[in-house]
Design an enzyme around this catalytic site. Sequence first.
Site, mmCIF file in Angstrom:
data_model
loop_
_atom_site.group_PDB
_atom_site.id
_atom_site.type_symbol
_atom_site.label_atom_id
_atom_site.label_comp_id
_atom_site.label_asym_id
_atom_site.label_seq_id
_atom_site.Cartn_x
_atom_site.Cartn_y
_atom_site.Cartn_z
ATOM 1 N N HIS A 1 0.826 -1.214 0.000
ATOM 2 C CA HIS A 1 0.000 0.000 0.000
ATOM 3 C C HIS A 1 0.854 1.255 0.000
ATOM 4 O O HIS A 1 0.345 2.364 -0.128
ATOM 5 C CB HIS A 1 -0.913 0.002 1.235
ATOM 6 C CG HIS A 1 -2.061 -0.959 1.119
ATOM 7 N ND1 HIS A 1 -2.198 -2.049 1.948
ATOM 8 C CD2 HIS A 1 -3.100 -0.995 0.260
ATOM 9 C CE1 HIS A 1 -3.299 -2.712 1.611
ATOM 10 N NE2 HIS A 1 -3.854 -2.107 0.602
ATOM 11 N N ARG B 1 -5.805 6.459 1.593
ATOM 12 C CA ARG B 1 -5.574 5.595 2.763
ATOM 13 C C ARG B 1 -4.223 5.910 3.414
ATOM 14 O O ARG B 1 -4.026 5.672 4.603
ATOM 15 C CB ARG B 1 -5.662 4.135 2.351
ATOM 16 C CG ARG B 1 -7.055 3.714 1.891
ATOM 17 C CD ARG B 1 -7.191 2.228 1.763
ATOM 18 N NE ARG B 1 -6.587 1.692 0.539
ATOM 19 C CZ ARG B 1 -6.697 0.414 0.172
ATOM 20 N NH1 ARG B 1 -7.384 -0.441 0.937
ATOM 21 N NH2 ARG B 1 -6.137 -0.026 -0.941
ATOM 22 N N ASP C 1 -13.919 -5.629 -3.389
ATOM 23 C CA ASP C 1 -13.155 -5.721 -2.147
ATOM 24 C C ASP C 1 -13.529 -4.516 -1.296
ATOM 25 O O ASP C 1 -13.244 -3.381 -1.671
ATOM 26 C CB ASP C 1 -11.644 -5.710 -2.441
ATOM 27 C CG ASP C 1 -10.850 -6.053 -1.187
ATOM 28 O OD1 ASP C 1 -9.885 -6.811 -1.296
ATOM 29 O OD2 ASP C 1 -11.229 -5.578 -0.098
ATOM 30 N N GLU D 1 -16.157 -9.027 -0.735
ATOM 31 C CA GLU D 1 -15.006 -9.362 0.097
ATOM 32 C C GLU D 1 -14.838 -8.393 1.246
ATOM 33 O O GLU D 1 -14.930 -7.175 1.070
ATOM 34 C CB GLU D 1 -13.729 -9.356 -0.736
ATOM 35 C CG GLU D 1 -12.456 -9.659 0.066
ATOM 36 C CD GLU D 1 -11.256 -9.892 -0.799
ATOM 37 O OE1 GLU D 1 -11.405 -10.501 -1.879
ATOM 38 O OE2 GLU D 1 -10.161 -9.458 -0.422
ATOM 39 N N GLU E 1 -8.273 -11.762 5.217
ATOM 40 C CA GLU E 1 -6.903 -11.280 5.057
ATOM 41 C C GLU E 1 -6.367 -10.610 6.321
ATOM 42 O O GLU E 1 -5.155 -10.556 6.519
ATOM 43 C CB GLU E 1 -6.772 -10.344 3.862
ATOM 44 C CG GLU E 1 -7.390 -8.994 4.012
ATOM 45 C CD GLU E 1 -7.342 -8.193 2.717
ATOM 46 O OE1 GLU E 1 -8.043 -8.565 1.770
ATOM 47 O OE2 GLU E 1 -6.596 -7.193 2.669
ATOM 48 N N ASP F 1 -3.625 -14.086 4.579
ATOM 49 C CA ASP F 1 -2.376 -13.652 3.958
ATOM 50 C C ASP F 1 -1.249 -14.405 4.667
ATOM 51 O O ASP F 1 -1.097 -14.280 5.887
ATOM 52 C CB ASP F 1 -2.189 -12.133 4.112
ATOM 53 C CG ASP F 1 -0.940 -11.638 3.383
ATOM 54 O OD1 ASP F 1 -1.066 -10.778 2.505
ATOM 55 O OD2 ASP F 1 0.163 -12.133 3.699
ATOM 56 N N HIS G 1 -4.887 -14.226 0.389
ATOM 57 C CA HIS G 1 -4.720 -12.827 -0.015
ATOM 58 C C HIS G 1 -3.370 -12.710 -0.717
ATOM 59 O O HIS G 1 -2.396 -13.364 -0.362
ATOM 60 C CB HIS G 1 -4.742 -11.943 1.239
ATOM 61 C CG HIS G 1 -4.409 -10.524 0.964
ATOM 62 N ND1 HIS G 1 -3.184 -9.980 1.296
ATOM 63 C CD2 HIS G 1 -5.103 -9.535 0.377
ATOM 64 C CE1 HIS G 1 -3.151 -8.711 0.936
ATOM 65 N NE2 HIS G 1 -4.301 -8.416 0.378
ATOM 66 N N GLU H 1 -4.737 -15.192 -6.157
ATOM 67 C CA GLU H 1 -4.907 -13.752 -6.392
ATOM 68 C C GLU H 1 -3.605 -13.155 -6.918
ATOM 69 O O GLU H 1 -2.513 -13.504 -6.429
ATOM 70 C CB GLU H 1 -5.302 -13.021 -5.114
ATOM 71 C CG GLU H 1 -5.360 -11.495 -5.304
ATOM 72 C CD GLU H 1 -5.683 -10.704 -4.065
ATOM 73 O OE1 GLU H 1 -5.696 -11.283 -2.965
ATOM 74 O OE2 GLU H 1 -5.929 -9.490 -4.202
HETATM 75 C C1 LIG Z 1 -8.007 -3.399 -2.954
HETATM 76 C C2 LIG Z 1 -8.022 -3.536 -1.447
HETATM 77 O O1 LIG Z 1 -8.484 -2.307 -0.914
HETATM 78 C C3 LIG Z 1 -6.645 -3.810 -0.881
HETATM 79 O O2 LIG Z 1 -5.806 -2.736 -1.178
HETATM 80 C C4 LIG Z 1 -6.054 -5.107 -1.391
HETATM 81 C C5 LIG Z 1 -6.836 -6.284 -0.870
HETATM 82 O O3 LIG Z 1 -7.525 -6.241 0.146
HETATM 83 C C6 LIG Z 1 -6.781 -7.546 -1.617
HETATM 84 O O4 LIG Z 1 -5.949 -7.640 -2.556
HETATM 85 O O5 LIG Z 1 -7.588 -8.454 -1.278
HETATM 86 MG MG MG Z 2 -8.972 -7.882 0.235
#
Ligand SMILES: C[C@H](O)[C@H](O)CC(=O)C(=O)O
Ligand code: MG
Length: 398
Positions: free
Chosen positions: A27, A53, A219, A245, A273, A296, A323, A343
């Site tokens: 991020h 963010r 998401d 999600e 995640e 994750d 994740h 993913e």
């Molecule tokens: C896109 C989501 O806000 C975050 O940055 C990534 C994520 O939660 C995901 O890949 O799952």
């Molecule tokens: Mg996510």
Amino acid sequence: MSRLPRIKHVRAFVVKNDGTGGGADYHDQGDGHWIDDHIATPMAKYPEYRQSRRSFGINVLGTLVVEIEAENGVVGFAVTTGGEPAAYIVEKHLARFLEGRDPSEVEKIWDQMYFSTQYYGRKGLVVNAISGVDLALWDLLGRLRQEPVFAMLGGAVRDELIFYATGARPDKAKELGFIGGKMPLHHGPAEGEEGLHKTIAELEAMRNACGDDFWLMFDCWMALDLNYATRLAHEAHKLGLKWIEEALSPDDYWGYQALKKNAPKGMLVTTGEHEATRWGFRMLLEMECCDIIQPDVGWCGGVTELQKISALADAKGVLMIPHGSSVYSYHFVVTRHNSPFAEFLMMAPGADEVVPMFHPQLIGEPVPVNGRLKVPDTPGFGVELNRDIALHRPYARP
Ligand SMILES: C[C@H](O)[C@H](O)CC(=O)C(=O)O
Ligand SMILES: [Mg+2]
């Protein structure tokens, strides 16, 4: 007693914030990147924190790099999210359970790392640190045994991985061969009905661009309440949204249980995640909170813990789709029947081209081509640390 050389040193580094951003703390990006462009979050109720963010600190931790060196000079490493506080935990607390030990004792080492920090850990930063150490240990084991991690986990059950892509451009993801596109949610409850209408309009535009059969997902990054999430699910179902999600707070197991019950038939509810350990995922599974769990591996406890989490899900017929965590999840996913796809996080600022997820930190980091990837069978996780990045060891021990 294994014939492997003992662990000699454990070292924890951070990557000085040189403005290039990226890496394991993905991020941590510059202005104009899709991943920081008006994405709905629990902080969006405060207008000053709604556009970015980074404004509320999503990138405050930075990358943690863990190195584990054996007596014979072989070094395993891993990267995850954690930065200086995680480096402190690794050097001041966790290292004592590894130095001088047999690197094959992954279970005993994990048990000692977890239960020695349980009084202040259990989830979040501490388990990120434990995960980083565990991943580096598995990388070291693979290098010492000259085996890829997936071979040590039981071997591949498929020839290659197939991926969905996360990013603001599912239409580009389709062109690039991915099986689906997961979009960030840009508007949450704080923006009321207008925000919900904007979200549905965005989804409709992407459905028109991608056709009826391409997977589209939202998401929601913990941003919603149960009522809003339920309404969004029913509205988005009309446009074939495949899953919603992380709609709610990770602590709201009861809300997820209700969302899964109230969601339209055929809509998948996913989360995980920001959950950690077998105990956290047991709660999600036994309360029937979701259809897919998404740990994750750099945050949930590492490979040693993900084996337990995945088995719990498998026993309940729940998919485990990690994740996005680059090679650290690829080596696991390829070995599990209840992980039929993976993913890929699109880290190009426009979400319109495939670039390595943890760029520039991992040399040799593989990326999907046409949405597919054969996991390289090189030892460990098959990548090398880019030592040209600004590595710094803040809590070096003598
Ligand atoms: C896109 C989501 O806000 C975050 O940055 C990534 C994520 O939660 C995901 O890949 O799952
Ligand atoms: Mg996510």
